[in-house]
Design a protein around this motif. Sequence first.
Motif, PDB file in Angstrom:
ATOM      1  N   SER A  25       5.406  -6.522   8.219  1.00 53.01           N
ATOM      2  CA  SER A  25       4.057  -5.950   8.166  1.00 53.01           C
ATOM      3  C   SER A  25       3.311  -6.575   6.996  1.00 53.01           C
ATOM      4  O   SER A  25       3.931  -7.067   6.052  1.00 53.01           O
ATOM      5  CB  SER A  25       4.113  -4.428   7.995  1.00 53.01           C
ATOM      6  OG  SER A  25       4.455  -4.088   6.668  1.00 53.01           O
ATOM      7  N   PRO A  26       1.992  -6.559   7.036  1.00 55.76           N
ATOM      8  CA  PRO A  26       1.231  -7.039   5.880  1.00 55.76           C
ATOM      9  C   PRO A  26       1.437  -6.107   4.699  1.00 55.76           C
ATOM     10  O   PRO A  26       1.759  -4.929   4.873  1.00 55.76           O
ATOM     11  CB  PRO A  26      -0.222  -7.014   6.377  1.00 55.76           C
ATOM     12  CG  PRO A  26      -0.232  -6.039   7.502  1.00 55.76           C
ATOM     13  CD  PRO A  26       1.121  -6.124   8.146  1.00 55.76           C
ATOM     14  N   ASP A  27       1.248  -6.639   3.517  1.00 58.15           N
ATOM     15  CA  ASP A  27       1.503  -5.893   2.297  1.00 58.15           C
ATOM     16  C   ASP A  27       0.224  -5.244   1.777  1.00 58.15           C
ATOM     17  O   ASP A  27      -0.176  -5.467   0.635  1.00 58.15           O
ATOM     18  CB  ASP A  27       2.113  -6.842   1.251  1.00 58.15           C
ATOM     19  CG  ASP A  27       2.581  -6.097   0.019  1.00 58.15           C
ATOM     20  OD1 ASP A  27       2.789  -4.873   0.119  1.00 58.15           O
ATOM     21  OD2 ASP A  27       2.721  -6.722  -1.048  1.00 58.15           O
ATOM     22  N   HIS A  28      -0.451  -4.450   2.635  1.00 55.42           N
ATOM     23  CA  HIS A  28      -1.637  -3.722   2.207  1.00 55.42           C
ATOM     24  C   HIS A  28      -1.814  -2.508   3.099  1.00 55.42           C
ATOM     25  O   HIS A  28      -1.104  -2.339   4.092  1.00 55.42           O
ATOM     26  CB  HIS A  28      -2.888  -4.616   2.250  1.00 55.42           C
ATOM     27  CG  HIS A  28      -3.190  -5.198   3.595  1.00 55.42           C
ATOM     28  ND1 HIS A  28      -3.627  -4.447   4.665  1.00 55.42           N
ATOM     29  CD2 HIS A  28      -3.117  -6.473   4.055  1.00 55.42           C
ATOM     30  CE1 HIS A  28      -3.818  -5.228   5.712  1.00 55.42           C
ATOM     31  NE2 HIS A  28      -3.501  -6.462   5.376  1.00 55.42           N
ATOM     32  N   GLY A  29      -2.735  -1.659   2.744  1.00 54.21           N
ATOM     33  CA  GLY A  29      -2.949  -0.425   3.482  1.00 54.21           C
ATOM     34  C   GLY A  29      -4.098  -0.505   4.468  1.00 54.21           C
ATOM     35  O   GLY A  29      -4.557  -1.595   4.832  1.00 54.21           O
ATOM     36  N   THR A  30      -4.552   0.680   4.886  1.00 49.15           N
ATOM     37  CA  THR A  30      -5.588   0.772   5.926  1.00 49.15           C
ATOM     38  C   THR A  30      -6.962   0.356   5.425  1.00 49.15           C
ATOM     39  O   THR A  30      -7.822  -0.016   6.236  1.00 49.15           O
ATOM     40  CB  THR A  30      -5.666   2.215   6.449  1.00 49.15           C
ATOM     41  OG1 THR A  30      -5.750   3.119   5.334  1.00 49.15           O
ATOM     42  CG2 THR A  30      -4.431   2.557   7.279  1.00 49.15           C
ATOM     43  N   ALA A  31      -7.189   0.442   4.126  1.00 46.36           N
ATOM     44  CA  ALA A  31      -8.476   0.011   3.511  1.00 46.36           C
ATOM     45  C   ALA A  31      -9.671   0.595   4.254  1.00 46.36           C
ATOM     46  O   ALA A  31     -10.581  -0.125   4.679  1.00 46.36           O
ATOM     47  CB  ALA A  31      -8.557  -1.514   3.473  1.00 46.36           C
ATOM     48  N   TYR A  32      -9.692   1.923   4.383  1.00 47.03           N
ATOM     49  CA  TYR A  32     -10.781   2.581   5.086  1.00 47.03           C
ATOM     50  C   TYR A  32     -12.152   2.223   4.507  1.00 47.03           C
ATOM     51  O   TYR A  32     -13.157   2.195   5.230  1.00 47.03           O
ATOM     52  CB  TYR A  32     -10.611   4.103   5.017  1.00 47.03           C
ATOM     53  CG  TYR A  32      -9.412   4.644   5.760  1.00 47.03           C
ATOM     54  CD1 TYR A  32      -9.138   4.269   7.071  1.00 47.03           C
ATOM     55  CD2 TYR A  32      -8.558   5.564   5.145  1.00 47.03           C
ATOM     56  CE1 TYR A  32      -8.053   4.788   7.750  1.00 47.03           C
ATOM     57  CE2 TYR A  32      -7.475   6.088   5.817  1.00 47.03           C
ATOM     58  CZ  TYR A  32      -7.218   5.696   7.122  1.00 47.03           C
ATOM     59  OH  TYR A  32      -6.141   6.213   7.790  1.00 47.03           O
TER      60      TYR A  32
END
Length: 330
Positions: free
Chosen positions: A291-298
């Motif tokens: 998976s990419p190493d970041h979140g959902t970044a709403y």
Amino acid sequence: MGDPAGIGPEVILKAAALWAGKRGAPRLLVVGDLGAMQAAAQTLRAPVPRSVAWTPGQRIEGGGDTLAVAEISKLGPRAIVPGRPGVQGARAAYTYIQTGARMALEGRAAALVTAPINKEWLNRAGHQFPGHSEVLAEIAGVRQWRMMFASRVLRLALVTVHIGLARVPRALTTRKVLDTIELLAAHMRSDAGIANPRLAVLGVNPHAGENGLFGREEIDIIAPAIAMARKRGIDAFGPVPPDTAFIRSGGKFAFDAAVAMYHDQGLIPIKTLDFEGAVNVTLGLPFIRTSPDHGTAYDIAGHDRARDHSMRAAITFAAAAARRRISPPK
């Protein structure tokens, strides 16, 4: 596809564009919601993905310069508004994980790449899991698994993951450290092509405990695990003081991969060295998962501001590992 309200649909489309029309490109299938993917395509002014019919047990393949979507949910307009998460979208995201994992388990997909979910909303939707890895381990029936992060310069596995720092010393055991070393060594052999990887094992206390002055975890837990690993033919060494472990002499580490005792001990160096190129890999599953190493970044979802570098790296890593397993080098 991840959370429909996050940047998952955008980074998937941007990353997929890299391989459009190229020979040898990985065949990509999005398990998710067609409406969310089409909305993202309109925002990005990208080709609109097509939907493919899907039934349980069916092998589906995307490919060519069209990104196919296996529509598992049919969400209403409110559930796919970028930056506005909800329970309906979180439930759908959980279903995407389940479906993708089963496809990989049954050999209908060569690897699974998961776009970001939000742990708070996953729990609000009734799924009490700290994150993707725990969900996938339960679906696969796996007890021993570890989270690893891989970048262009560093690979690192974690002994403990999503627990508070105060709980780390009590959570560490010789068995857990040894299992992490063994899982990382197995990964380096099968997916990185390094027959005898050299593994650095970090301490947990300042200066690796300073011979027990700052704590005995290194003496009582970590060092015995390293000794057992060495007896099993693994080139592991340490405990290495965490504050000097990632010094590069002549631009190179003194190891092929490392074992960290807790989340931030490992994630700080890997994100500092290569934030956009870092990939999350789950070790110990019976299939490849990245998976990419970041979140959902709403906060930036739906504004064409999300960078796809980590998603691109996650797909590239998964495809390379799959090819290596299918046709290992002689």
